[in-house]
Design an enzyme around this catalytic site. Structure first.
Site, short mmCIF file in Angstrom:
data_model
loop_
_atom_site.label_atom_id
_atom_site.label_comp_id
_atom_site.label_asym_id
_atom_site.label_seq_id
_atom_site.Cartn_x
_atom_site.Cartn_y
_atom_site.Cartn_z
N ARG A 32 0.82 -1.22 0.00
CA ARG A 32 0.00 0.00 0.00
C ARG A 32 0.85 1.26 0.00
O ARG A 32 0.48 2.26 0.62
CB ARG A 32 -0.95 0.04 1.20
CG ARG A 32 -2.08 -0.94 1.14
CD ARG A 32 -3.26 -0.38 0.34
NE ARG A 32 -4.23 -1.44 0.08
CZ ARG A 32 -5.33 -1.63 0.80
NH1 ARG A 32 -5.60 -0.83 1.79
NH2 ARG A 32 -6.13 -2.61 0.51
N ARG A 36 -3.93 6.54 0.46
CA ARG A 36 -4.50 7.76 1.06
C ARG A 36 -3.56 8.57 1.94
O ARG A 36 -3.82 9.73 2.20
CB ARG A 36 -5.75 7.39 1.87
CG ARG A 36 -6.95 7.16 1.01
CD ARG A 36 -8.08 6.56 1.79
NE ARG A 36 -7.74 5.20 2.19
CZ ARG A 36 -8.60 4.36 2.78
NH1 ARG A 36 -9.81 4.75 3.05
NH2 ARG A 36 -8.22 3.14 3.09
N ARG A 45 -7.43 11.34 -6.42
CA ARG A 45 -8.66 10.61 -6.16
C ARG A 45 -9.87 11.54 -6.17
O ARG A 45 -10.93 11.21 -6.70
CB ARG A 45 -8.57 9.89 -4.83
CG ARG A 45 -9.63 8.82 -4.72
CD ARG A 45 -9.65 8.22 -3.36
NE ARG A 45 -10.96 8.42 -2.81
CZ ARG A 45 -11.47 7.76 -1.81
NH1 ARG A 45 -10.75 6.86 -1.20
NH2 ARG A 45 -12.67 7.98 -1.39
N ASP A 82 -6.59 -3.36 -7.50
CA ASP A 82 -7.12 -4.00 -6.31
C ASP A 82 -7.30 -5.49 -6.57
O ASP A 82 -7.48 -5.89 -7.72
CB ASP A 82 -8.46 -3.38 -5.90
CG ASP A 82 -8.76 -3.68 -4.44
OD1 ASP A 82 -8.21 -2.99 -3.56
OD2 ASP A 82 -9.49 -4.66 -4.18
N TYR A 159 -14.29 -12.72 0.07
CA TYR A 159 -15.04 -11.50 -0.26
C TYR A 159 -16.26 -11.81 -1.12
O TYR A 159 -17.31 -11.20 -0.97
CB TYR A 159 -14.15 -10.48 -0.98
CG TYR A 159 -13.18 -9.78 -0.04
CD1 TYR A 159 -13.62 -8.75 0.80
CD2 TYR A 159 -11.84 -10.14 0.02
CE1 TYR A 159 -12.75 -8.11 1.66
CE2 TYR A 159 -10.96 -9.51 0.89
CZ TYR A 159 -11.42 -8.49 1.71
OH TYR A 159 -10.56 -7.86 2.56
O1 CP3 Z 1 0.09 -1.84 -2.38
C1 CP3 Z 1 -0.16 -0.98 -3.24
O2 CP3 Z 1 0.25 0.20 -3.16
C2 CP3 Z 1 -0.91 -1.39 -4.51
C3 CP3 Z 1 -2.32 -1.26 -4.52
C4 CP3 Z 1 -3.21 -2.22 -3.73
C5 CP3 Z 1 -4.48 -1.79 -3.26
N1 CP3 Z 1 -5.13 -2.86 -2.76
C6 CP3 Z 1 -5.00 -0.41 -3.36
C7 CP3 Z 1 -6.13 -0.01 -2.51
C8 CP3 Z 1 -3.09 -3.57 -3.42
C9 CP3 Z 1 -1.91 -4.49 -3.65
C10 CP3 Z 1 -4.32 -3.97 -2.82
C11 CP3 Z 1 -4.61 -5.35 -2.41
C12 CP3 Z 1 -5.81 -5.62 -1.60
N2 CP3 Z 1 -7.05 -5.10 -1.75
C13 CP3 Z 1 -5.86 -6.61 -0.59
C14 CP3 Z 1 -4.73 -7.52 -0.19
C15 CP3 Z 1 -3.74 -6.83 0.67
C16 CP3 Z 1 -4.25 -6.41 2.00
O3 CP3 Z 1 -4.33 -5.17 2.21
O4 CP3 Z 1 -4.54 -7.27 2.82
C17 CP3 Z 1 -7.18 -6.61 -0.07
C18 CP3 Z 1 -7.70 -7.47 1.05
C19 CP3 Z 1 -7.92 -5.67 -0.82
C20 CP3 Z 1 -9.38 -5.36 -0.70
C21 CP3 Z 1 -9.59 -3.96 -0.34
N3 CP3 Z 1 -9.36 -2.90 -1.18
C22 CP3 Z 1 -10.06 -3.45 0.89
C23 CP3 Z 1 -10.42 -4.28 2.11
C24 CP3 Z 1 -10.12 -2.05 0.76
C25 CP3 Z 1 -10.65 -1.04 1.73
C26 CP3 Z 1 -9.60 -0.76 2.74
C27 CP3 Z 1 -9.67 0.66 3.20
O5 CP3 Z 1 -8.66 1.05 3.75
O6 CP3 Z 1 -10.70 1.35 3.00
C28 CP3 Z 1 -9.65 -1.72 -0.53
C29 CP3 Z 1 -9.50 -0.37 -1.10
C30 CP3 Z 1 -8.13 0.05 -1.52
N4 CP3 Z 1 -7.27 -0.73 -2.26
C31 CP3 Z 1 -7.53 1.30 -1.27
C32 CP3 Z 1 -6.28 1.28 -1.91
C33 CP3 Z 1 -5.27 2.39 -2.01
C34 CP3 Z 1 -8.17 2.48 -0.55
C35 CP3 Z 1 -9.04 3.14 -1.54
C36 CP3 Z 1 -9.37 4.55 -1.21
O7 CP3 Z 1 -10.26 4.75 -0.36
O8 CP3 Z 1 -8.77 5.46 -1.82
#
Ligand code: CP3
Length: 359
Positions: A32, A36, A45, A82, A159
Site C-alpha cells: 500500500r 490515502r 482521487r 485492487d 469477499y
Molecule cells: O500496495 C499498493 O500500493 C498497490 C495497490 C493495492 C491496493 N489494494 C490499493 C487499494 C493492493 C496491492 C491492494 C490489495 C488488496 N485489496 C488486498 C490484499 C492486501 C491487504 O491489504 O490485505 C485486499 C484485502 C484488498 C481489498 C480492499 N481494497 C479493501 C479491504 C479495501 C478497503 C480498505 C480501506 O482502507 O478502505 C480496498 C481499497 C483500496 N485498495 C484502497 C487502496 C489504495 C483504498 C481506496 C481509497 O479509499 O482510496
C-alpha cells in the site's frame, strides 16, 4: 531485458534479492505504498471521483503507481489496482462504501451462484489493468521494477461469499462445512482466473508477481493446506516464469501464515511474505534458505518517534541477519493516516543500515 547482473542500483536490487543473489543494500518497498496517506494520491482521487474510477483509468492508475516511486527511493513500483477486480469482472458488482470498504451487489451464496461463474478473459474484462501495466513499464523506463499482483483464490472467495469484509468468515466457512464440493468448484474457477490474470500481467510487463493471501490465516491448519495453499500451488505451477530472458519471481504472502512457512515454500514460490508476528530468523530456519523472505516491520512502527522507528528498522534487518534473500517491507499495508515523512525515513533507514561494502 532486465539486466540483473550488476548488483548496485534501484533498477535491479529487488529482482536480485528475490532470486537470493547478492545486492549492494537491502531492497525495500511497502505494501500500500500508493494510497490515502499521500496528499498527491488524495488530490488525484478527488479529481477522479472514486477509487474504482482511478483503478479503471490506466492514465490515472499509472500516475498513482508512480507517486511513491517519485517521492521515495523505493526499489519497486507495485501496480495500482485492487485484488477485487477479478470478481468485479465476473459480474459481482463491486463498489467501495466510504469508511466501510468493499461491497458486492451480487455475492456468491450457493451452488447455483457458483454454477453461473466463469473465469474472465483478462484481455477483455481486465484490459484496463493490462494497459496500466504496459504504461507503467514505459514510464518507469528501467528506474525500478514493476510488481504485479492478484488475491489468492481463498481470499477472493471470502469477499465473494461474504459480500464484504468479515470478522468471522461465517458464510464462507458455512459453505466449507456444509457444501465443500461447491467451495472446491468456486476455488477451481478462481485458480483459472488468477492464473490467466497473472500471466497476462507478466505478458504486459510485470517483472515479479505477488499473491496476497490476506485471509489464509483465518483457516484451521488442515483447511489451510487444502483451500488456500493448494490452489496457490496450482496457480504457480502454471505461471510463465520467464519473460524477455529474465526470471519472473513469485511472492506468496499469507497473513497469519507464520506457522505454515514450509507448506508455503511447497507452492513453488521464490519468496514468502512474513507478517510482523513471526521473527525473520525463525522464518529463515523454517524455510531453510530455499526462498527469499519479504517483510516484516510492524506497520504501527511508522507512528513511533523517528529514532525509535530507525531502531525498529535496524531490528528487522538484524533479525534477518547476514546473507542473501531479504526484501524489506511492512508486515501489512501502510495505514491511511501515516505521516509520509515517516515512510521516507523508514525507506532511507533500510538503505543506510544495510549498505554492504562488497556486494
Ligand atoms: O500496495 C499498493 O500500493 C498497490 C495497490 C493495492 C491496493 N489494494 C490499493 C487499494 C493492493 C496491492 C491492494 C490489495 C488488496 N485489496 C488486498 C490484499 C492486501 C491487504 O491489504 O490485505 C485486499 C484485502 C484488498 C481489498 C480492499 N481494497 C479493501 C479491504 C479495501 C478497503 C480498505 C480501506 O482502507 O478502505 C480496498 C481499497 C483500496 N485498495 C484502497 C487502496 C489504495 C483504498 C481506496 C481509497 O479509499 O482510496
Amino acid at each position: 531485458m532486465t539486466d540483473v547482473n550488476a548488483a548496485s542500483d534501484r533498477g535491479n536490487r529487488l529482482l536480485r534479492a528475490l532470486l537470493r543473489m547478492p545486492v549492494d543494500m537491502t531492497p525495500v518497498w511497502l505494501m500500500r505504498q500508493a494510497g490515502r496517506y499521500l496528499p498527491e494520491y488524495r488530490a488525484l482521487r478527488a479529481a477522479a471521483g472514486s477509487f474504482l474510477a482511478m483503478c479503471q483509468t490506466p492514465e490515472l492508475a499509472c500516475e498513482v503507481t508512480l507517486q511513491p516511486v517519485r517521492r521515495f527511493s523505493v526499489d519497486a513500483a507495485i501496480l495500482f489496482s485492487d485484488i477485487l477486480t477479478i470478481p468485479d469482472a465476473m459480474g459481482l458488482g463491486l463498489s467501495f462504501v466510504e469508511g466501510e470498504g468493499p461491497r458486492f451487489q451480487r455475492p456468491i451464496r450457493d451452488r447455483h451462484d457458483v454454477a453461473g461463474l466463469r473465469a474472465p478473459d483478462p484481455t477483455v474484462g481486465l484490459h484496463y489493468v493490462l494497459d496500466t501495466v504496459s504504461r507503467v513499464r514505459r514510464e518507469l523506463a528501467g528506474l525500478c521494477p514493476l510488481i504485479g499482483f492478484s488475491g489468492s483464490p481463498w481470499t477472493l472467495a471470502t469477499y465473494m461469499v461474504e459480500g464484504q469484509a468479515s470478522e468471522d468468515f461465517r458464510r464462507i466457512k458455512g459453505l466449507l462445512f456444509t457444501d465443500p464440493a461447491t467451495l472446491a468448484t468456486l476455488l477451481a474457477v478462481l485458480v483459472e482466473a488468477v492464473t490467466s490474470y497473472l500471466n497476462a500481467q507478466i505478458e504486459a510487463g510485470a517483472q515479479a508477481v505477488m499473491i496476497f493471501d490476506t485471509w489464509g490465516g483465518s483457516l484451521a491448519a488442515h483447511h489451510f493446506l487444502r483451500y488456500s495453499r493448494d490452489p496457490m500451488a496450482a496457480i504457480i505451477s502454471n505461471l510463465n516464469r520467464r519473460r524477455d530472458g529474465a526470471r519472473v519471481p513469485v511472492v506468496v504472502f499469507t497473513k497469519g501464515g507464520g506457522c505454515w512457512l514450509q507448506a508455503l515454500v511447497e507452492t513453488g514460490c521464490d519468496a514468502v511474505g512474513i507478517d510482523w508476528t513471526t521473527s525473520l530468523a525463525a522464518a529463515r530456519a523454517a524455510t531453510r534458505g530455499e526462498v527469499a523472505l519479504q517483510g516484516n516491520l510492524d506497520p504501527m512502527a511508522l507512528y513511533a518517534p523517528p529514532e525509535r522507528l530507525k531502531a525498529e528498522v535496524q531490528a528487522v534487518l538484524a533479525d534477518f541477519g547476514e546473507g542473501q534473500g531479504h526484501i524489506f517491507n511492512l508486515g501489512h499495508g501502510v495505514r491511511p493516516d501515516v505521516d509520509p515523512d515517516q515512510v521516507g525515513l523508514c525507506i532511507d533507514a533500510v538503505h543506510a543500515a544495510s549498505v554492504r561494502s562488497h556486494p
